[in-house]
Design an enzyme around this catalytic site. Structure first.
Site, PDB file in Angstrom:
ATOM      1  N   GLU A 221      -6.508   6.419  -1.052  1.00  0.00           N
ATOM      2  CA  GLU A 221      -6.299   5.338  -0.431  1.00  0.00           C
ATOM      3  C   GLU A 221      -7.019   4.249  -0.934  1.00  0.00           C
ATOM      4  OE1 GLU A 221      -4.708   5.258   2.201  1.00  0.00           O
ATOM      5  OE2 GLU A 221      -4.194   7.542   2.467  1.00  0.00           O
TER       6      GLU A 221
ATOM      7  N   HIS B  58       0.725  -1.151   0.002  1.00  0.00           N
ATOM      8  CA  HIS B  58      -0.107  -0.053  -0.059  1.00  0.00           C
ATOM      9  C   HIS B  58       0.712   1.337   0.046  1.00  0.00           C
ATOM     10  CE1 HIS B  58      -3.448   2.545   1.844  1.00  0.00           C
ATOM     11  NE2 HIS B  58      -2.299   3.054   2.052  1.00  0.00           N
ATOM     12  N   GLU B  59       1.981   1.337   1.094  1.00  0.00           N
ATOM     13  CA  GLU B  59       2.703   2.558   0.889  1.00  0.00           C
ATOM     14  C   GLU B  59       3.627   2.720  -0.050  1.00  0.00           C
ATOM     15  OE1 GLU B  59       1.727   4.617   2.951  1.00  0.00           O
ATOM     16  OE2 GLU B  59       0.766   3.659   4.615  1.00  0.00           O
TER      17      GLU B  59
ATOM     18  N   HIS C  81       0.758   4.258  -2.913  1.00  0.00           N
ATOM     19  CA  HIS C  81       0.843   5.477  -2.859  1.00  0.00           C
ATOM     20  C   HIS C  81       2.185   6.143  -3.907  1.00  0.00           C
ATOM     21  CE1 HIS C  81      -2.254   6.277  -0.086  1.00  0.00           C
ATOM     22  NE2 HIS C  81      -1.470   5.969   0.929  1.00  0.00           N
TER      23      HIS C  81
END
EC number: 3.4.14.4
Length: 757
Positions: free
Chosen positions: A528, A470-471, A475
């Site tokens: 997100e 995810h990070e 992103h």
């Protein structure tokens, strides 16, 4: 990242006993989970100089975190000041004796302690995760007796009575507009004066864009003159106010403007005395910096907070990105825009943490594979950054996280221009993950019995994988198509084709526009959702699971639990939806609901959500995921959805992005799921997010001591009572004076006693 778990029986019983006022949505239950952050071993391994660096950065973070009270609700600073006075005069055990003598039951006193701990944890009286107000779960008259009969009141009767008169009503009020944070009639916010509407917010954003000013460190105050013409004050956060200073990039902007028929005045000095304390501690930290990157970073942060300059904060962030693999990691400033109803103003936060070397080694291997894994994402190469700027990715043990809440992972800085050209850093907060997301079997809602043991066994490991993806690759991926102020494009207009339309690119970001300013109210949640989807999509890649040490049947279980956790979270998300206003109050949870909808739409029995009756005779539900169809049905559905998300983001297509995202985020009672009805079931069985007790550091001579506290509401209160030993009363006076100076903007508490100290 990370979500609440499930339902608390105590809260339901307590609310029933307390009558209609104490709806369980608006109280924290007495049996709320409380955990302590453990960083003792990581702190022990620091050198004396590193401890001093960490100590002063922690002090800066804790001071700055107080600004969040002023960013949340008009009454929050007064509530904080009142609680601080009470517990400075009597610790929780001493106050308990007084409360019981005043006629409170043990349950009522515990309810007050939980409320106080909640205010400290959230830096205000609204939940940081969900933006819902919480009120004390005991009769107001009883709490009034305790407060006015306390030792604090005996020492300073006028001041304590004044604070109570200022915030007592608002502390308990659940009138509709005060139940949630929001703009205009939708809720309360102190990022904007009470009479601001979404139209005012849009106009102000256009004004800020026209002047190339960032909204991150601003608040907007509106006043109407005699002729009914609005005048807007854009106030920057800074130590300096109106006093004449040497020219800087900010001073030239401090003036009046006429914009689309409205008056705008740019001023500065918001939170000035608080930021002064932040700057003093950053100056002290600079003496113990490990290298020139850290020194220059701190110098720019000091300039940013002194002048009110986001450009200086960007320069500091550049040095921060270049400071690879530090032993003590930190970041501080006006960072996340989740709680601004418009989505572009940053809440103050500051963290200090130490590297966890074993877990960091896995993340380093993920970073080393990142360029290969980016090619697996379902969009054409032209939609990916021109060069992947290899970031730092470390697992950290948090020493201090000041602000309204503690996340599980972070990808920063949030400045689009820096992310596209300079890079970013990723951190996973290991000791937060260890306590915040631990699950008890009996509190696991909405899962089949035979899924529960597997879920408990693999939730932690699968979450490590999801946070990492995810990070770093969520992103950290994707390109924005931009035309700069000279008219030059960062993409080939002739050659790049939109894979959704088959045509050339029709839209892009113009100079001064950012992702947040363009997509505003949906920007945080949309992003997100994109990052969560990347995590689900790439966790199917065998190479990823090998990096984290999973192969064969274990790897399949990690994938299954990661996907199962996401669809369950999509159902739990309904707690954070407000039907009356048709809006979502939490970006991550809205994102998870959208993913649940996408996977339900994929059909073929991949995901089902079925209403049932629980063993207690009350409504319940079951979420099922067919693990045999994750790759055959789930992956293609996610692939199509992810491509659309990225293409709309890259091209700055706000209309298309809104239509797609708001379509999936709509909550209706349409069959077969009937989500509005299911929301009642979710609320019936919800569990409150855990409170986290953090340690303090104290300087004794030239040595820094680590002070730890027990995992209880009382322990959390003690940690705050000991957080500002030198200047607690002064800080309370500062907070109430700042709140009182602006109180007229919310027609709320304005007659606070003059000197609250």
């Amino acid at each position: 990242m990370g979500e609440p778990e499930a339902g608390s029986e105590f809260a339901n019983r307590a609310a029933a006993a307390a009558g209609p006022m104490a709806d369980t949505q608006y109280i924290l239950p007495n049996d709320i989970g409380v955990s302590s952050l453990d960083c003792r071993e990581a702190f022990r391994l620091l050198s004396p100089t590193e401890r001093l660096y960490a100590h002063h950065l922690s002090r800066a973070a804790w001071y700055g975190g107080l600004a969040v009270l002023l960013q949340t609700s008009p009454e929050a600073p007064y509530i904080y000041a009142l609680l601080s006075r009470l517990f400075r005069a009597q610790d929780p055990d001493q106050l308990r004796q007084h409360a019981l003598a005043e006629g409170l039951t043990e349950e009522e006193y515990q309810a007050f302690l939980v409320y106080a701990a909640g205010v400290y944890s959230n830096m205000g009286n609204y939940k940081s995760f969900g933006d819902t107000k919480f009120v004390p779960n005991l009769p107001k008259e009883k709490l009034e007796h305790v407060i006015l009969g306390s030792e604090a009141a005996q020492h300073h009767p006028e001041k304590v009575r004044g604070l109570w008169q200022t915030c007592g009503e608002l502390m308990f009020s659940l009138e509709p507009r005060l139940r949630h944070l929001g703009l205009g009639k939708e809720g309360i916010t102190t990022y904007f004066s009470g009479d601001c509407t979404m139209e005012d917010a849009k106009l102000a954003q256009d004004f800020l864009d026209s002047q190339n000013l960032s909204a991150y460190n601003t608040r907007l105050f509106k006043e109407v003159d005699q002729e009914g013409k609005p005048r807007y004050e854009v106030r920057l956060a800074s130590v300096l106010g109106t006093e004449p200073t040497l020219d800087s990039e900010v001073t030239s902007k401090l003036k009046s403007y006429e914009f689309r028929g409205s008056q705008f005045q740019v001023t500065r000095g918001d939170y000035a005395p608080i930021l002064q304390k932040v700057v003093e501690q950053l100056e002290k930290a600079k003496a113990y910096a490990a290298n020139s990157h850290q020194e220059q970073m701190l110098a720019q942060y000091i300039d940013s907070f002194t002048q009110g300059s986001i450009e200086a904060h960007k320069r500091g962030s550049r040095f921060w990105i270049q400071d690879k693999g530090p032993i003590v990691e930190s970041y501080i400033g006006f960072i996340e825009s989740y709680r601004d109803p418009f989505g572009s103003r940053g809440e103050f936060e500051g963290f200090v943490a130490m590297v966890n070397k074993a877990m960091s080694a896995k993340f380093e291997r993920l970073v080393a594979s990142a360029e290969q894994l980016l090619k697996e994402l379902p969009w054409p190469p032209a939609f990916e950054k021109d060069k992947f700027l290899t970031p730092d990715f470390t697992s950290l043990d948090v020493l201090t996280f000041a602000g309204s809440g503690i996340p599980a992972g972070i990808n920063i800085p949030n400045y689009d221009d820096l992310r596209q050209t300079e890079g970013f850093k990723n951190v996973s907060l290991g000791n937060v993950l260890a306590v915040a997301y631990a699950t008890q079997r009996e509190k696991l809602t909405f899962l089949e019995e035979d899924d529960k043991d597997l879920y408990i066994r693999w939730k932690g490991p699968s979450f490590d994988v999801q946070v990492g993806l995810h990070e770093l690759l969520g992103h950290g991926s994707g390109k924005l198509f931009v035309q700069d102020e000279k008219g030059a494009f960062n993409f080939d207009q002739e050659a790049v084709i939109n894979p959704e339309t088959g045509e050339q690119i029709q839209s892009w970001y113009r100079s001064g526009e950012t992702w947040d300013s363009k997509f505003s109210t949906i920007a945080s949640s949309y992003e997100e959702c994109r990052a969560e989807s990347v995590g689900l999509y790439l966790c199917l890649h065998p190479q990823v699971l090998e990096i984290f040490g999973f192969e064969g049947a274990d790897a399949e279980d990690v994938i299954y639990v990661n996907w199962l956790n996401m669809v369950r979270a999509g159902l739990l998300a309904l707690e954070f939806y407000t039907p009356e206003a048709s809006n979502w109050r939490q970006a991550h949870m809205q994102a998870r609901f959208v993913i649940l909808r996408v996977l339900l739409e994929a059909g073929e029995g991949l995901v089902t959500v079925t209403p049932t009756t629980g063993s207690d005779g009350r409504p319940d539900a079951r979420v099922r995921l067919d693990r045999s169809k994750i790759r055959s049905v789930g992956r293609p559905a996610l692939e199509r959805f992810l491509r659309r998300l990225q293409v709309l983001k890259s091209t700055g297509d706000v209309a298309g992005g809104r239509a797609l995202y708001e379509g999936y985020a709509a909550v209706t009672d349409a069959p077969p799921e009937c989500f509005l009805t299911l929301r009642d079931t979710v609320l019936l069985r919800k569990e409150s997010r855990k409170l986290i007790v953090q340690p303090n550091t104290r300087l004794e001579g030239s040595e820094v001591q680590l002070l730890e506290y027990e995992a209880s509401a009382a322990g959390l209160i003690r940690s705050f009572s000991e957080r500002f030993p030198e200047d607690g009363p002064e800080l309370e006076a500062v907070l109430t004076q700042l709140a009182t100076a602006d109180a007229r903007f919310w027609n709320g508490p304005c007659e606070a006693p003059s000197d609250q100290a």
